[in-house]
Motif scaffolding. Structure first.
Motif, PDB file in Angstrom:
ATOM      1  N   ASP A 336      35.758  68.072  46.087  1.00 40.29           N
ATOM      2  CA  ASP A 336      35.136  69.191  45.376  1.00 40.29           C
ATOM      3  C   ASP A 336      35.781  70.521  45.775  1.00 40.29           C
ATOM      4  O   ASP A 336      35.989  71.402  44.928  1.00 40.29           O
ATOM      5  N   GLN A 337      36.104  70.674  47.052  1.00 37.06           N
ATOM      6  CA  GLN A 337      36.735  71.910  47.506  1.00 37.06           C
ATOM      7  C   GLN A 337      38.125  72.074  46.893  1.00 37.06           C
ATOM      8  O   GLN A 337      38.496  73.169  46.458  1.00 37.06           O
ATOM      9  N   LEU A 338      38.866  71.000  46.839  1.00 39.71           N
ATOM     10  CA  LEU A 338      40.203  71.066  46.261  1.00 39.71           C
ATOM     11  C   LEU A 338      40.142  71.333  44.764  1.00 39.71           C
ATOM     12  O   LEU A 338      40.954  72.093  44.217  1.00 39.71           O
ATOM     13  N   ARG A 339      39.177  70.726  44.088  1.00 39.46           N
ATOM     14  CA  ARG A 339      39.046  70.949  42.647  1.00 39.46           C
ATOM     15  C   ARG A 339      38.643  72.402  42.363  1.00 39.46           C
ATOM     16  O   ARG A 339      39.139  73.025  41.419  1.00 39.46           O
ATOM     17  N   ALA A 340      37.769  72.938  43.195  1.00 41.42           N
ATOM     18  CA  ALA A 340      37.361  74.334  43.009  1.00 41.42           C
ATOM     19  C   ALA A 340      38.533  75.269  43.268  1.00 41.42           C
ATOM     20  O   ALA A 340      38.720  76.276  42.562  1.00 41.42           O
ATOM     21  N   TYR A 341      39.354  74.938  44.264  1.00 43.99           N
ATOM     22  CA  TYR A 341      40.526  75.759  44.581  1.00 43.99           C
ATOM     23  C   TYR A 341      41.524  75.717  43.423  1.00 43.99           C
ATOM     24  O   TYR A 341      42.127  76.735  43.059  1.00 43.99           O
ATOM     25  N   ALA A 342      41.691  74.508  42.860  1.00 45.04           N
ATOM     26  CA  ALA A 342      42.639  74.346  41.762  1.00 45.04           C
ATOM     27  C   ALA A 342      42.155  74.992  40.472  1.00 45.04           C
ATOM     28  O   ALA A 342      42.963  75.377  39.620  1.00 45.04           O
ATOM     29  N   ALA A 343      40.858  75.125  40.321  1.00 41.41           N
ATOM     30  CA  ALA A 343      40.302  75.616  39.058  1.00 41.41           C
ATOM     31  C   ALA A 343      40.801  77.004  38.692  1.00 41.41           C
ATOM     32  O   ALA A 343      40.965  77.320  37.505  1.00 41.41           O
ATOM     33  N   PRO A 347      45.346  74.361  35.026  1.00 38.84           N
ATOM     34  CA  PRO A 347      44.472  73.900  33.944  1.00 38.84           C
ATOM     35  C   PRO A 347      43.477  72.873  34.464  1.00 38.84           C
ATOM     36  O   PRO A 347      43.765  72.146  35.426  1.00 38.84           O
ATOM     37  N   ALA A 348      42.324  72.786  33.853  1.00 42.50           N
ATOM     38  CA  ALA A 348      41.271  71.894  34.340  1.00 42.50           C
ATOM     39  C   ALA A 348      41.740  70.445  34.425  1.00 42.50           C
ATOM     40  O   ALA A 348      41.388  69.722  35.366  1.00 42.50           O
ATOM     41  N   TYR A 349      42.559  70.019  33.458  1.00 41.69           N
ATOM     42  CA  TYR A 349      42.997  68.626  33.454  1.00 41.69           C
ATOM     43  C   TYR A 349      43.961  68.302  34.598  1.00 41.69           C
ATOM     44  O   TYR A 349      44.188  67.134  34.916  1.00 41.69           O
ATOM     45  N   ALA A 350      44.540  69.326  35.232  1.00 38.64           N
ATOM     46  CA  ALA A 350      45.502  69.093  36.314  1.00 38.64           C
ATOM     47  C   ALA A 350      44.837  68.983  37.677  1.00 38.64           C
ATOM     48  O   ALA A 350      45.484  68.593  38.653  1.00 38.64           O
ATOM     49  N   ALA A 351      43.570  69.306  37.781  1.00 38.21           N
ATOM     50  CA  ALA A 351      42.877  69.221  39.069  1.00 38.21           C
ATOM     51  C   ALA A 351      42.756  67.760  39.504  1.00 38.21           C
ATOM     52  O   ALA A 351      42.568  66.868  38.677  1.00 38.21           O
ATOM     53  N   PRO A 352      42.859  67.487  40.796  1.00 40.06           N
ATOM     54  CA  PRO A 352      42.788  66.096  41.251  1.00 40.06           C
ATOM     55  C   PRO A 352      41.421  65.478  40.988  1.00 40.06           C
ATOM     56  O   PRO A 352      40.389  66.145  41.105  1.00 40.06           O
ATOM     57  N   ARG A 353      41.435  64.219  40.634  1.00 39.63           N
ATOM     58  CA  ARG A 353      40.197  63.468  40.423  1.00 39.63           C
ATOM     59  C   ARG A 353      39.934  62.480  41.548  1.00 39.63           C
ATOM     60  O   ARG A 353      38.887  61.839  41.580  1.00 39.63           O
ATOM     61  N   GLN A 354      40.893  62.356  42.431  1.00 37.61           N
ATOM     62  CA  GLN A 354      40.712  61.465  43.583  1.00 37.61           C
ATOM     63  C   GLN A 354      41.447  62.072  44.763  1.00 37.61           C
ATOM     64  O   GLN A 354      42.492  62.714  44.600  1.00 37.61           O
ATOM     65  N   LEU A 355      40.879  61.865  45.966  1.00 38.17           N
ATOM     66  CA  LEU A 355      41.467  62.383  47.197  1.00 38.17           C
ATOM     67  C   LEU A 355      41.680  61.247  48.179  1.00 38.17           C
ATOM     68  O   LEU A 355      40.778  60.442  48.420  1.00 38.17           O
ATOM     69  N   ARG A 356      42.894  61.180  48.723  1.00 37.25           N
ATOM     70  CA  ARG A 356      43.193  60.247  49.808  1.00 37.25           C
ATOM     71  C   ARG A 356      43.619  61.057  51.015  1.00 37.25           C
ATOM     72  O   ARG A 356      44.445  61.974  50.898  1.00 37.25           O
ATOM     73  N   LEU A 357      43.060  60.749  52.168  1.00 41.41           N
ATOM     74  CA  LEU A 357      43.418  61.442  53.409  1.00 41.41           C
ATOM     75  C   LEU A 357      44.334  60.560  54.255  1.00 41.41           C
ATOM     76  O   LEU A 357      44.117  59.354  54.373  1.00 41.41           O
TER      77      LEU A 357
END
Length: 378
Positions: A336-343, A347-357
Protein backbone atom coordinates in the motif's frame (compact mmCIF):
# COMPACT_ATOMS: atom_id res chain seq x y z
CA UNK A 1 25.85 -2.30 -42.82
CA UNK A 2 26.85 -5.57 -41.15
CA UNK A 3 29.70 -7.05 -43.12
CA UNK A 4 29.48 -10.47 -44.71
CA UNK A 5 31.60 -12.89 -42.67
CA UNK A 6 34.75 -14.13 -44.34
CA UNK A 7 35.84 -17.75 -44.20
CA UNK A 8 36.12 -18.86 -40.55
CA UNK A 9 39.78 -19.86 -40.65
CA UNK A 10 41.22 -17.98 -37.67
CA UNK A 11 41.63 -20.23 -34.60
CA UNK A 12 39.50 -19.36 -31.57
CA UNK A 13 41.16 -20.13 -28.24
CA UNK A 14 39.01 -20.28 -25.11
CA UNK A 15 40.93 -19.06 -22.08
CA UNK A 16 39.26 -20.50 -18.99
CA UNK A 17 40.40 -19.33 -15.60
CA UNK A 18 40.93 -16.31 -13.37
CA UNK A 19 42.04 -13.09 -15.07
CA UNK A 20 45.73 -12.33 -15.01
CA UNK A 21 48.82 -11.45 -17.07
CA UNK A 22 48.44 -14.48 -19.37
CA UNK A 23 44.97 -13.40 -20.47
CA UNK A 24 46.19 -9.83 -20.98
CA UNK A 25 49.03 -11.11 -23.16
CA UNK A 26 46.59 -13.27 -25.16
CA UNK A 27 44.29 -10.30 -25.77
CA UNK A 28 47.25 -8.14 -26.79
CA UNK A 29 48.26 -10.79 -29.35
CA UNK A 30 44.69 -11.20 -30.58
CA UNK A 31 44.32 -7.46 -31.22
CA UNK A 32 47.71 -7.17 -32.94
CA UNK A 33 47.03 -10.20 -35.15
CA UNK A 34 50.03 -12.07 -33.75
CA UNK A 35 47.87 -14.64 -31.97
CA UNK A 36 44.55 -16.47 -32.26
CA UNK A 37 41.17 -14.95 -31.48
CA UNK A 38 40.25 -15.23 -27.81
CA UNK A 39 37.11 -16.41 -26.01
CA UNK A 40 37.60 -15.41 -22.33
CA UNK A 41 35.63 -17.56 -19.89
CA UNK A 42 35.45 -17.57 -16.07
CA UNK A 43 36.75 -20.34 -13.86
CA UNK A 44 35.03 -23.73 -14.25
CA UNK A 45 33.05 -22.60 -17.31
CA UNK A 46 32.50 -24.79 -20.34
CA UNK A 47 32.56 -23.30 -23.84
CA UNK A 48 29.41 -25.24 -24.71
CA UNK A 49 27.81 -24.28 -28.01
CA UNK A 50 30.46 -21.64 -28.78
CA UNK A 51 32.82 -24.43 -29.95
CA UNK A 52 36.31 -22.88 -29.82
CA UNK A 53 39.12 -24.60 -31.67
CA UNK A 54 41.16 -24.81 -28.43
CA UNK A 55 40.45 -24.71 -24.68
CA UNK A 56 43.43 -23.58 -22.58
CA UNK A 57 45.67 -24.66 -25.45
CA UNK A 58 44.13 -28.11 -25.97
CA UNK A 59 42.67 -28.71 -29.49
CA UNK A 60 38.95 -29.50 -29.65
CA UNK A 61 37.60 -32.05 -32.13
CA UNK A 62 34.38 -30.13 -32.78
CA UNK A 63 35.94 -26.65 -32.74
CA UNK A 64 35.37 -24.06 -35.43
CA UNK A 65 37.35 -20.94 -36.19
CA UNK A 66 36.16 -17.37 -36.70
CA UNK A 67 36.45 -14.89 -39.60
CA UNK A 68 39.98 -13.52 -39.86
CA UNK A 69 39.06 -10.01 -38.66
CA UNK A 70 37.50 -11.26 -35.39
CA UNK A 71 39.79 -10.79 -32.38
CA UNK A 72 37.53 -11.63 -29.43
CA UNK A 73 34.29 -13.53 -28.91
CA UNK A 74 32.20 -12.57 -25.88
CA UNK A 75 29.43 -14.76 -24.50
CA UNK A 76 26.57 -12.39 -23.70
CA UNK A 77 25.21 -12.23 -20.18
CA UNK A 78 21.89 -13.93 -20.84
CA UNK A 79 20.13 -11.56 -18.40
CA UNK A 80 16.84 -12.06 -20.23
CA UNK A 81 17.50 -15.05 -22.46
CA UNK A 82 20.02 -17.50 -23.91
CA UNK A 83 23.62 -16.24 -24.29
CA UNK A 84 25.07 -15.56 -27.76
CA UNK A 85 28.62 -15.40 -29.05
CA UNK A 86 29.31 -11.77 -30.02
CA UNK A 87 32.23 -11.43 -32.46
CA UNK A 88 34.31 -8.28 -32.02
CA UNK A 89 37.08 -7.05 -34.31
CA UNK A 90 40.28 -5.39 -33.14
CA UNK A 91 39.15 -2.27 -35.00
CA UNK A 92 35.87 -2.07 -33.07
CA UNK A 93 37.50 -2.73 -29.69
CA UNK A 94 40.21 -0.12 -30.30
CA UNK A 95 37.69 2.45 -31.54
CA UNK A 96 35.61 1.99 -28.39
CA UNK A 97 38.60 2.13 -26.05
CA UNK A 98 40.10 5.18 -27.77
CA UNK A 99 36.81 7.09 -27.56
CA UNK A 100 36.42 6.12 -23.91
CA UNK A 101 39.95 7.34 -23.08
CA UNK A 102 39.19 10.58 -24.90
CA UNK A 103 35.99 11.13 -22.90
CA UNK A 104 37.49 10.47 -19.46
CA UNK A 105 40.71 12.31 -20.39
CA UNK A 106 43.00 9.38 -19.63
CA UNK A 107 46.59 9.79 -20.83
CA UNK A 108 49.48 7.55 -21.77
CA UNK A 109 51.03 5.71 -18.84
CA UNK A 110 48.01 5.93 -16.53
CA UNK A 111 46.95 2.60 -15.09
CA UNK A 112 43.55 0.92 -15.19
CA UNK A 113 42.16 -1.39 -12.53
CA UNK A 114 40.26 -4.42 -13.80
CA UNK A 115 37.94 -5.72 -11.06
CA UNK A 116 35.24 -6.92 -13.48
CA UNK A 117 35.27 -10.31 -15.23
CA UNK A 118 37.11 -10.04 -18.59
CA UNK A 119 34.66 -12.67 -19.85
CA UNK A 120 32.21 -9.75 -20.06
CA UNK A 121 32.80 -6.85 -22.37
CA UNK A 122 33.04 -4.34 -19.50
CA UNK A 123 36.05 -6.15 -18.02
CA UNK A 124 37.56 -6.87 -21.42
CA UNK A 125 37.48 -3.19 -22.36
CA UNK A 126 39.46 -2.26 -19.24
CA UNK A 127 42.30 -4.38 -20.63
CA UNK A 128 41.99 -2.83 -24.09
CA UNK A 129 42.09 0.68 -22.58
CA UNK A 130 45.26 -0.30 -20.72
CA UNK A 131 46.78 -1.45 -24.02
CA UNK A 132 46.01 1.89 -25.62
CA UNK A 133 47.39 3.72 -22.57
CA UNK A 134 50.57 1.63 -22.97
CA UNK A 135 50.40 0.64 -19.33
CA UNK A 136 50.09 -2.65 -17.49
CA UNK A 137 46.60 -3.15 -16.03
CA UNK A 138 46.12 -3.93 -12.36
CA UNK A 139 43.96 -7.06 -12.33
CA UNK A 140 41.99 -8.23 -9.31
CA UNK A 141 40.43 -11.70 -9.66
CA UNK A 142 37.64 -10.65 -7.28
CA UNK A 143 36.26 -7.41 -5.90
CA UNK A 144 37.61 -6.39 -2.51
CA UNK A 145 36.75 -2.77 -1.55
CA UNK A 146 39.91 -2.19 0.48
CA UNK A 147 42.19 -3.63 -2.22
CA UNK A 148 40.42 -1.52 -4.85
CA UNK A 149 40.97 1.67 -2.86
CA UNK A 150 44.70 0.96 -2.39
CA UNK A 151 45.36 -0.39 -5.91
CA UNK A 152 47.20 2.71 -7.11
CA UNK A 153 45.22 2.80 -10.36
CA UNK A 154 44.15 6.12 -11.86
CA UNK A 155 41.05 4.69 -13.55
CA UNK A 156 38.58 1.92 -12.80
CA UNK A 157 35.42 0.41 -14.28
CA UNK A 158 32.79 -1.03 -11.97
CA UNK A 159 29.11 -1.82 -11.58
CA UNK A 160 26.75 0.02 -9.21
CA UNK A 161 26.87 -2.73 -6.58
CA UNK A 162 30.64 -2.28 -6.28
CA UNK A 163 30.39 1.51 -6.09
CA UNK A 164 27.71 1.14 -3.41
CA UNK A 165 30.13 -0.89 -1.29
CA UNK A 166 32.80 1.81 -1.57
CA UNK A 167 30.27 4.48 -0.61
CA UNK A 168 29.25 2.40 2.43
CA UNK A 169 32.87 2.65 3.62
CA UNK A 170 32.71 6.45 3.33
CA UNK A 171 35.91 6.09 1.31
CA UNK A 172 37.89 8.85 -0.36
CA UNK A 173 36.96 8.22 -3.98
CA UNK A 174 39.15 11.01 -5.29
CA UNK A 175 41.95 8.41 -5.39
CA UNK A 176 40.66 7.63 -8.90
CA UNK A 177 40.81 10.11 -11.75
CA UNK A 178 37.72 8.44 -13.20
CA UNK A 179 35.18 5.78 -12.29
CA UNK A 180 33.43 4.32 -15.33
CA UNK A 181 30.10 2.94 -14.13
CA UNK A 182 27.95 0.55 -16.15
CA UNK A 183 26.17 -2.77 -16.29
CA UNK A 184 22.99 -1.56 -14.58
CA UNK A 185 21.20 1.60 -13.52
CA UNK A 186 22.57 3.01 -10.23
CA UNK A 187 20.18 3.21 -7.30
CA UNK A 188 18.65 6.55 -6.45
CA UNK A 189 21.15 8.81 -4.70
CA UNK A 190 24.24 6.67 -5.36
CA UNK A 191 25.88 9.07 -7.81
CA UNK A 192 25.36 12.07 -5.53
CA UNK A 193 26.80 10.17 -2.58
CA UNK A 194 29.82 9.04 -4.59
CA UNK A 195 30.50 12.52 -5.94
CA UNK A 196 30.29 13.93 -2.41
CA UNK A 197 33.15 11.55 -1.58
CA UNK A 198 35.25 12.96 -4.42
CA UNK A 199 34.33 10.56 -7.22
CA UNK A 200 34.49 11.61 -10.85
CA UNK A 201 31.87 9.20 -12.19
CA UNK A 202 30.86 8.53 -15.78
CA UNK A 203 27.65 6.55 -16.24
CA UNK A 204 27.64 4.41 -19.37
CA UNK A 205 25.23 2.69 -21.69
CA UNK A 206 26.22 -0.06 -24.06
CA UNK A 207 26.41 -3.80 -24.58
CA UNK A 208 28.64 -6.50 -26.02
CA UNK A 209 27.43 -5.66 -29.53
CA UNK A 210 28.72 -2.07 -29.16
CA UNK A 211 32.09 -3.14 -27.71
CA UNK A 212 30.89 -1.99 -24.29
CA UNK A 213 29.80 1.47 -23.21
CA UNK A 214 29.18 3.72 -26.22
CA UNK A 215 27.20 6.46 -24.43
CA UNK A 216 28.69 8.31 -21.45
CA UNK A 217 26.43 10.43 -19.24
CA UNK A 218 23.78 10.33 -21.95
CA UNK A 219 26.10 11.57 -24.72
CA UNK A 220 27.45 9.25 -27.43
CA UNK A 221 31.18 8.73 -27.65
CA UNK A 222 33.21 10.16 -30.52
CA UNK A 223 32.17 8.65 -33.88
CA UNK A 224 29.08 6.96 -32.36
CA UNK A 225 25.65 7.93 -33.70
CA UNK A 226 22.29 7.38 -31.99
CA UNK A 227 18.68 7.55 -33.05
CA UNK A 228 15.31 6.28 -31.85
CA UNK A 229 13.29 4.21 -34.30
CA UNK A 230 9.54 4.34 -34.84
CA UNK A 231 9.30 1.31 -32.53
CA UNK A 232 10.95 3.31 -29.72
CA UNK A 233 14.12 1.21 -29.77
CA UNK A 234 17.57 2.74 -29.49
CA UNK A 235 19.68 2.39 -32.63
CA UNK A 236 23.48 2.70 -32.70
CA UNK A 237 25.88 3.23 -35.60
CA UNK A 238 29.65 3.65 -35.76
CA UNK A 239 32.96 1.78 -35.81
CA UNK A 240 32.38 0.24 -32.36
CA UNK A 241 29.78 -2.23 -33.64
CA UNK A 242 30.30 -5.99 -33.60
CA UNK A 243 30.94 -8.15 -36.67
CA UNK A 244 28.04 -10.52 -36.08
CA UNK A 245 26.99 -13.47 -33.95
CA UNK A 246 28.88 -16.71 -33.96
CA UNK A 247 27.62 -19.28 -36.50
CA UNK A 248 25.74 -16.61 -38.45
CA UNK A 249 22.75 -16.10 -36.18
CA UNK A 250 20.74 -13.17 -37.62
CA UNK A 251 21.72 -9.81 -36.11
CA UNK A 252 19.19 -6.96 -35.72
CA UNK A 253 20.47 -4.39 -38.21
CA UNK A 254 18.52 -1.71 -40.03
CA UNK A 255 20.99 -0.64 -42.70
CA UNK A 256 24.04 0.67 -40.84
CA UNK A 257 22.12 0.86 -37.55
CA UNK A 258 22.26 -1.81 -34.87
CA UNK A 259 18.78 -2.12 -33.37
CA UNK A 260 19.09 -2.64 -29.63
CA UNK A 261 16.56 -4.30 -27.34
CA UNK A 262 16.25 -1.08 -25.32
CA UNK A 263 13.65 1.68 -25.43
CA UNK A 264 14.87 5.25 -25.18
CA UNK A 265 14.35 8.96 -25.68
CA UNK A 266 16.72 11.53 -27.22
CA UNK A 267 16.34 15.10 -25.99
CA UNK A 268 18.86 17.71 -27.05
CA UNK A 269 21.25 14.95 -28.11
CA UNK A 270 21.11 13.30 -24.67
CA UNK A 271 19.90 9.72 -24.37
CA UNK A 272 17.55 8.51 -21.66
CA UNK A 273 17.17 4.75 -21.49
CA UNK A 274 13.63 3.78 -20.56
CA UNK A 275 14.10 0.04 -20.28
CA UNK A 276 14.21 -3.11 -22.35
CA UNK A 277 11.59 -3.63 -25.02
CA UNK A 278 11.14 -7.20 -23.79
CA UNK A 279 10.61 -5.87 -20.25
CA UNK A 280 7.37 -4.15 -21.20
CA UNK A 281 4.53 -5.48 -19.05
CA UNK A 282 1.12 -5.64 -20.71
CA UNK A 283 -1.39 -5.21 -17.91
CA UNK A 284 -5.10 -4.75 -18.68
CA UNK A 285 -4.24 -3.60 -22.19
CA UNK A 286 -1.80 -0.92 -20.96
CA UNK A 287 1.95 -1.14 -21.56
CA UNK A 288 4.25 -0.54 -18.60
CA UNK A 289 8.03 -0.16 -18.96
CA UNK A 290 9.38 -2.13 -16.00
CA UNK A 291 12.58 -0.09 -15.66
CA UNK A 292 10.61 3.17 -15.42
CA UNK A 293 8.59 1.80 -12.52
CA UNK A 294 11.78 0.56 -10.83
CA UNK A 295 13.34 4.01 -11.21
CA UNK A 296 10.41 5.60 -9.36
CA UNK A 297 10.18 2.98 -6.61
CA UNK A 298 13.95 3.07 -6.13
CA UNK A 299 13.65 6.65 -4.86
CA UNK A 300 11.36 5.59 -2.00
CA UNK A 301 13.25 6.15 1.29
CA UNK A 302 12.47 2.65 2.55
CA UNK A 303 13.74 0.93 -0.62
CA UNK A 304 17.43 0.01 -0.87
CA UNK A 305 17.14 -1.80 -4.21
CA UNK A 306 14.33 -2.85 -6.51
CA UNK A 307 13.51 -4.71 -9.68
CA UNK A 308 10.16 -4.83 -11.45
CA UNK A 309 8.86 -7.81 -13.40
CA UNK A 310 5.58 -8.99 -14.89
CA UNK A 311 3.69 -12.01 -13.61
CA UNK A 312 0.99 -13.81 -15.61
CA UNK A 313 -2.50 -13.10 -14.31
CA UNK A 314 -5.85 -14.50 -15.55
CA UNK A 315 -7.66 -11.17 -15.14
CA UNK A 316 -5.06 -8.60 -16.20
CA UNK A 317 -2.89 -10.66 -18.55
CA UNK A 318 0.10 -9.60 -16.47
CA UNK A 319 0.45 -7.74 -13.21
CA UNK A 320 3.28 -5.47 -12.10
CA UNK A 321 5.40 -7.06 -9.37
CA UNK A 322 7.91 -5.05 -7.31
CA UNK A 323 10.82 -7.08 -5.95
CA UNK A 324 12.23 -4.95 -3.15
CA UNK A 325 15.29 -5.03 -0.93
CA UNK A 326 14.18 -2.93 2.08
CA UNK A 327 16.47 -0.26 3.51
CA UNK A 328 15.52 -1.54 6.97
CA UNK A 329 14.68 -5.27 7.00
CA UNK A 330 12.94 -4.80 10.36
CA UNK A 331 10.51 -2.29 8.89
CA UNK A 332 10.05 -2.98 5.18
CA UNK A 333 7.65 -0.92 3.05
CA UNK A 334 4.18 -2.33 2.45
CA UNK A 335 2.49 -2.74 -0.92
CA UNK A 336 0.00 0.00 0.00
CA UNK A 337 2.85 2.40 0.79
CA UNK A 338 4.54 1.73 -2.53
CA UNK A 339 1.28 2.11 -4.44
CA UNK A 340 0.58 5.41 -2.71
CA UNK A 341 4.11 6.60 -3.51
CA UNK A 342 3.70 5.58 -7.15
CA UNK A 343 0.29 7.22 -7.46
CA UNK A 344 1.77 10.74 -7.65
CA UNK A 345 4.50 9.72 -10.08
CA UNK A 346 3.11 7.04 -12.40
CA UNK A 347 -0.13 6.21 -14.19
CA UNK A 348 -2.44 4.17 -11.97
CA UNK A 349 -2.04 1.05 -14.11
CA UNK A 350 1.76 1.12 -13.61
CA UNK A 351 1.63 0.87 -9.81
CA UNK A 352 2.71 -2.52 -8.45
CA UNK A 353 -0.01 -5.00 -7.61
CA UNK A 354 2.27 -7.42 -5.81
CA UNK A 355 5.30 -7.01 -3.55
CA UNK A 356 8.11 -9.48 -2.98
CA UNK A 357 10.76 -8.79 -0.34
CA UNK A 358 14.31 -10.08 -0.68
CA UNK A 359 17.53 -9.58 1.25
CA UNK A 360 19.33 -8.90 -2.03
CA UNK A 361 18.59 -9.07 -5.74
CA UNK A 362 20.18 -11.94 -7.67
CA UNK A 363 22.98 -10.68 -9.90
CA UNK A 364 24.82 -11.98 -12.92
CA UNK A 365 28.61 -11.86 -12.94
CA UNK A 366 28.57 -8.52 -14.78
CA UNK A 367 26.44 -6.83 -12.12
CA UNK A 368 23.14 -6.87 -13.95
CA UNK A 369 20.02 -8.07 -12.17
CA UNK A 370 19.23 -11.67 -13.07
CA UNK A 371 15.71 -11.12 -14.39
CA UNK A 372 15.34 -14.73 -15.54
CA UNK A 373 15.94 -15.91 -11.98
CA UNK A 374 13.39 -13.43 -10.61
CA UNK A 375 10.75 -14.46 -13.12
CA UNK A 376 11.23 -18.19 -12.64
CA UNK A 377 11.86 -18.07 -8.91
CA UNK A 378 15.12 -20.04 -9.27
Amino acid sequence: MLRKPSHPDRPLHAVVGPPGPELFAAIRAALSGDGPAILPLPVASAPGALRPTHVNGAPQDDGQGVPDDVAVVIATSGSTGAPKGVMLSATALRASAASSLRRVEAVKGERWLCCLPPSHVSGLQVLVRALLCESEPIIHPRFDPHEVLTSGAEHVSMVPTQLHRLVELNADLSVFRSIVLGGAAPRAGLLAEARALGARVFTTYGMSETSGGCVYDGRPLYNVDLKIGDDGRIRVAGPVLFSGYRFGEPAPFDGDWFVTSDLGELTGGRLRVLGRADDVINTGGEKVVAASVAEVLGAHPEVADVAVIGRPDPEWGEIVVAVVVPADPAGPPTLDQLRAYAADRLPAYAAPRQLRLMSRLPLLANGKTDLVSLRTGT
